[in-house]
Design an enzyme around this catalytic site. Structure first.
Site, mmCIF file in Angstrom:
data_model
loop_
_atom_site.group_PDB
_atom_site.id
_atom_site.type_symbol
_atom_site.label_atom_id
_atom_site.label_comp_id
_atom_site.label_asym_id
_atom_site.label_seq_id
_atom_site.Cartn_x
_atom_site.Cartn_y
_atom_site.Cartn_z
ATOM 1 N N HIS A 1 0.833 -1.212 0.000
ATOM 2 C CA HIS A 1 0.000 0.000 0.000
ATOM 3 C C HIS A 1 0.864 1.257 0.000
ATOM 4 C CE1 HIS A 1 -3.301 2.732 1.193
ATOM 5 N NE2 HIS A 1 -2.398 3.265 2.001
ATOM 6 N N GLU A 2 1.888 1.272 0.835
ATOM 7 C CA GLU A 2 2.771 2.441 0.893
ATOM 8 C C GLU A 2 3.529 2.614 -0.422
ATOM 9 O OE1 GLU A 2 2.338 4.510 3.163
ATOM 10 O OE2 GLU A 2 1.105 3.177 4.377
ATOM 11 N N HIS B 1 3.151 9.318 -6.371
ATOM 12 C CA HIS B 1 4.058 10.470 -6.374
ATOM 13 C C HIS B 1 4.832 10.541 -7.679
ATOM 14 C CE1 HIS B 1 7.820 12.577 -4.617
ATOM 15 N NE2 HIS B 1 6.952 13.477 -5.020
#
Length: 237
Positions: free
Chosen positions: A106-107, A114
């Site tokens: 998820h991160e 980004h």
């Protein structure tokens, strides 16, 4: 002075909104903790660690300039776009559980957002200062307005608090998209078995619901403030 914010000496009926919000937040927190704990006991068949999975996902997305670090705490995992650092908590870093891999993936989803200049992520970053101002300044302004009986001042505080609601509203698509990216990559690259993938999905769904609960709780707080300030405003009239 408006003792009880304009409700005389009785109990403020708007407190029910606070209690409802607290109950929703508690249930969401219990759900994510319980779901993570359940799938934290299930190790993935291939024996991959969360770090290995995170590195694989980042490299598959063409990201080689993001560091993976350990951070203290439980489920304090996050991606810092300014530092280009993906931080995994003690409960996730180096672990081989399905839950840890889901969280790490998820991160990585945020890191990919980004890299791709995902619009909602940029909008959330832009709204952070406004949300910070709203959360820190709104309450003192509201209290001053209520204590002095000036509804206009209190209304200003309510407007500032609405920035917090807007920030959390923007956060929802960012978090849901990061989870969707994570699950898609885990599936496409066959990093988890089918049942393990379902487990990771449940963990990320439970985590996403905490953001929904936070938004709903904040909306209830905003509604309570509006009701209180409107009551004071009517008394002014």
């Amino acid at each position: 002075m408006y003792y009880g914010y304009g409700y005389g000496y009785g109990i403020d009926p708007t407190l029910i909104l606070v209690l409802i919000g607290a109950a929703i937040s508690a249930l969401a927190s219990m759900n994510v903790q319980g779901t993570f704990s359940k799938y934290n006991r299930i190790r993935n068949y291939r024996g991959l660690t969360s770090n290995q999975v995170a590195e694989h996902i980042l490299h598959s997305a063409g990201i080689y300039d993001v560091k993976i670090e350990r951070i203290r705490g439980n489920l304090t995992d996050h991606y810092s776009p300014n530092e280009k650092v993906l931080r995994l908590s003690d409960a996730t870093y180096g672990q081989t559980s399905v839950a840890a891999i889901g969280v790490a993936a998820h991160e990585c989803g945020h890191a990919i957002q980004h890299k791709e200049s995902y619009a909602p992520l940029k909008l959330r970053a832009f709204s952070v200062p406004l949300a910070n101002i709203g959360s820190k300044v709104s309450w003192p302004i509201i209290l001053i307005g209520l204590l002095l009986g000036y509804s206009t001042i209190a209304e200003l505080g309510v407007y500032l608090f609405s920035f917090v609601v807007i920030f959390q509203l923007i956060t929802l698509p960012v978090e849901f998209d990061a989870s969707a990216r994570a699950l898609r990559i885990l599936d496409e690259d066959r990093l988890l078995e089918e049942d393990e993938h379902r487990g990771a999905k449940k963990v990320l769904k439970a985590a996403a619901l905490t953001y929904v609960a936070a938004l709903f709780t904040t909306i209830l707080q905003l509604l309570r403030l509006v009701l209180i300030v409107n009551r004071v405003s009517r008394n002014d009239d």
